[in-house]
Design a protein around this motif. Sequence first.
Motif, short mmCIF file in Angstrom:
data_model
loop_
_atom_site.label_atom_id
_atom_site.label_comp_id
_atom_site.label_asym_id
_atom_site.label_seq_id
_atom_site.Cartn_x
_atom_site.Cartn_y
_atom_site.Cartn_z
N LYS A 1 51.74 70.49 46.87
CA LYS A 1 51.50 71.94 46.85
C LYS A 1 51.66 72.48 45.42
O LYS A 1 50.87 73.32 44.98
N CYS A 2 52.66 72.03 44.71
CA CYS A 2 52.89 72.50 43.34
C CYS A 2 51.69 72.14 42.47
O CYS A 2 51.34 72.86 41.54
N CYS B 1 48.78 74.47 41.22
CA CYS B 1 48.88 75.39 40.08
C CYS B 1 49.50 74.77 38.84
O CYS B 1 49.47 75.35 37.77
N HIS B 2 50.16 73.61 38.97
CA HIS B 2 50.92 73.05 37.85
C HIS B 2 50.50 71.61 37.54
O HIS B 2 51.35 70.77 37.24
N CYS C 1 59.80 67.72 42.19
CA CYS C 1 60.06 68.99 41.50
C CYS C 1 61.20 69.79 42.13
O CYS C 1 62.08 70.31 41.44
N GLU C 2 61.17 69.91 43.45
CA GLU C 2 62.11 70.83 44.11
C GLU C 2 63.55 70.32 44.12
O GLU C 2 64.47 71.09 44.38
N HIS D 1 64.25 72.08 40.73
CA HIS D 1 63.92 73.50 40.59
C HIS D 1 64.27 74.34 41.81
O HIS D 1 64.12 75.55 41.80
N HIS E 1 59.28 80.96 45.80
CA HIS E 1 58.46 80.97 44.58
C HIS E 1 57.03 81.41 44.89
O HIS E 1 56.41 82.15 44.12
N LEU E 2 56.52 80.99 46.03
CA LEU E 2 55.14 81.34 46.39
C LEU E 2 55.00 82.82 46.74
O LEU E 2 53.92 83.39 46.64
N PHE F 1 55.93 84.57 41.99
CA PHE F 1 55.95 83.55 40.93
C PHE F 1 56.88 83.91 39.78
O PHE F 1 57.31 83.04 39.03
N TYR F 2 57.15 85.19 39.64
CA TYR F 2 57.90 85.59 38.44
C TYR F 2 59.40 85.72 38.70
O TYR F 2 60.17 85.91 37.78
N PRO G 1 62.74 84.10 38.91
CA PRO G 1 63.16 82.81 38.36
C PRO G 1 63.57 81.83 39.45
O PRO G 1 64.18 82.22 40.44
N MET G 2 63.23 80.57 39.24
CA MET G 2 63.69 79.53 40.17
C MET G 2 65.09 79.10 39.76
O MET G 2 65.60 79.54 38.74
#
Length: 395
Positions: free
Chosen positions: A282-283, A286-287, A345-346, A349, A355-356, A359-360, A362-363
Amino acid sequence: MKKHIMLNILLWTILFPLTSSGYDGTGRTLNLLYTGNLDGELEPCGCSPKTDFGGLARLSGYISEKRNTLSPYLLIDAGNFSADDNPQGRLKTDALLKAFSIMKYDSVSLQKKEASFSDNLVSALVEKYKIPYVSNRHHSKLSITKNRNKFDVHISAYPGDHEKNQLNILLTDLPLSECKEMQGWDVIINSSGEILDEPFSLKNTIIVTGYPKGEKLGILTLTIDNKGKITGFRHRWQLLGNDIKEDQKVRQVLNDYDSQVAGLLKETERPLKETTYLGVAKCAKCHQSFIDTWEKTGHAKALLSLEKTGKSSDPECLICHTVGFGEDGGFYSVATTPDLANVQCEVCHGTGKDHLMDFYKPMTPVTESVCKRCHTKDKSPDFSYKDYLEKIKHW
Ligand code: HEC
Ligand code: HEC
Ligand code: HEC
Ligand code: HEC
């Protein structure tokens, strides 16, 4: 000058009748091969070459290979060999005792850990596998006598139970401070978890400790005169590294254990909670550039490392080699949650669900303590935050 030296030697022999080196007395020898405080350790995890020591297949391989030079010997465990009283710990304890019976342990001692099982599982198992045992909790089997190299050796788990005219060995997990006060014992093998690098010898007693998790086998060589009295001793640790050839029979027991453990993760028992972890796929939407870098790190192959050793269904390994094992919505098994295999990642992070939504926002900040959840001293002895961070850099 000469007189001075003579006096010194005389003093030393009076003060320290038992010496571990340079003993020149006569008599026959007997080797005590001992373990203690194994704490359910069947084999090392292999996370780092620096901690890759011990394991029952190597122990058995070593003894078989050196049988002739080690004989006559007594193979003894001083207790606290069991794992914890939970489903996996019970399988482990069973496998461990099966391996002990293959190695023909002369005696094991049932101590605190063994007594902690709700249903006396450990005494049932030692009887099932016909392993001679002593215990100060089961009055019928306080002590046993073994004859080796024409010596009668009295092995007991009860501090008041030494015999006259026999070699007396106590197997106990009482604190070393108490053992040092005891009398009447030739040898005390301790499984309290305290470590003596060298034997402690006081008056007529030699005290040694089992090496935690069995990384090393203790070998105490006793010289004994015709009256059965110890006149000298030597001691050494045999490190059980991966240079030692494994005993295949014990290897089979460990492999069977792995299959039984895999059976503990029943698909029907998987908690079907709401998914909190999204998974790297899923990440990636976008990344992608971060994912390309991550894929080159060991983190992306962490489950493969388990598969290679037949441990990909072992909860004790999955906890660090996958995402969120044991948590709601975390990894459960390759069959049910393939998207959450490996260190993704998770893990660092935090879950991507919130996050979804934003997005802004902070994680979870990634700090050294996040790494140290898995990069412990034991599993990752070379860990240094600065150097390791450099190796996983994807930002
Ligand atoms: C506490 C977390 C933790 C647990 C539990 C754990 N591991 Fe590891 N493992 C690690 C870490 C961290 C590394 C990387 C160590 C390093 O390179 O500094 C690693 C590395 C490894 C490697 C080496 C991979 C390679 O090829 O370099 C193997 C194999 C391995 N683990 C197997 C296992 C097995 C089998 C188990 C269960 C019996 C297990 N691990 C349990 C954290 C863990
Ligand atoms: C959930 C457990 C876990 C966490 C948290 C974790 N790691 Fe790891 N790490 C592992 C495992 C497992 C391995 C071994 C992977 C394998 O099987 O090769 C490993 C291997 C590594 C390696 C060596 C592999 C390579 O690519 O060269 C580095 C470097 C590393 N980790 C850095 C870090 C850093 C830095 C952090 C914190 C920011 C961190 N790790 C957090 C489990 C973890
Ligand atoms: C072992 C821990 C670890 C893993 C696994 C990991 N990261 Fe990171 N990530 C970090 C650290 C440490 C930083 C840099 C410090 C910071 O900004 O928090 C970072 C930074 C980032 C950043 C911020 C970059 C910037 O410019 O601020 C993004 C985006 C990111 N990671 C995405 C990912 C994705 C996507 C994955 C999975 C493919 C991933 N990370 C896996 C530890 C990790
Ligand atoms: C739909 C697109 C999308 C998806 C899917 C997505 N992200 Fe992001 N992510 C973003 C955007 C947009 C930003 C903020 C802008 C930026 O810094 O690039 C961001 C920022 C980040 C950051 C840096 C900011 C911070 O707070 O640390 C990290 C780390 C990160 N994402 C991790 C992840 C992880 C892990 C996943 C998968 C679980 C993920 N993202 C999934 C779009 C996405």
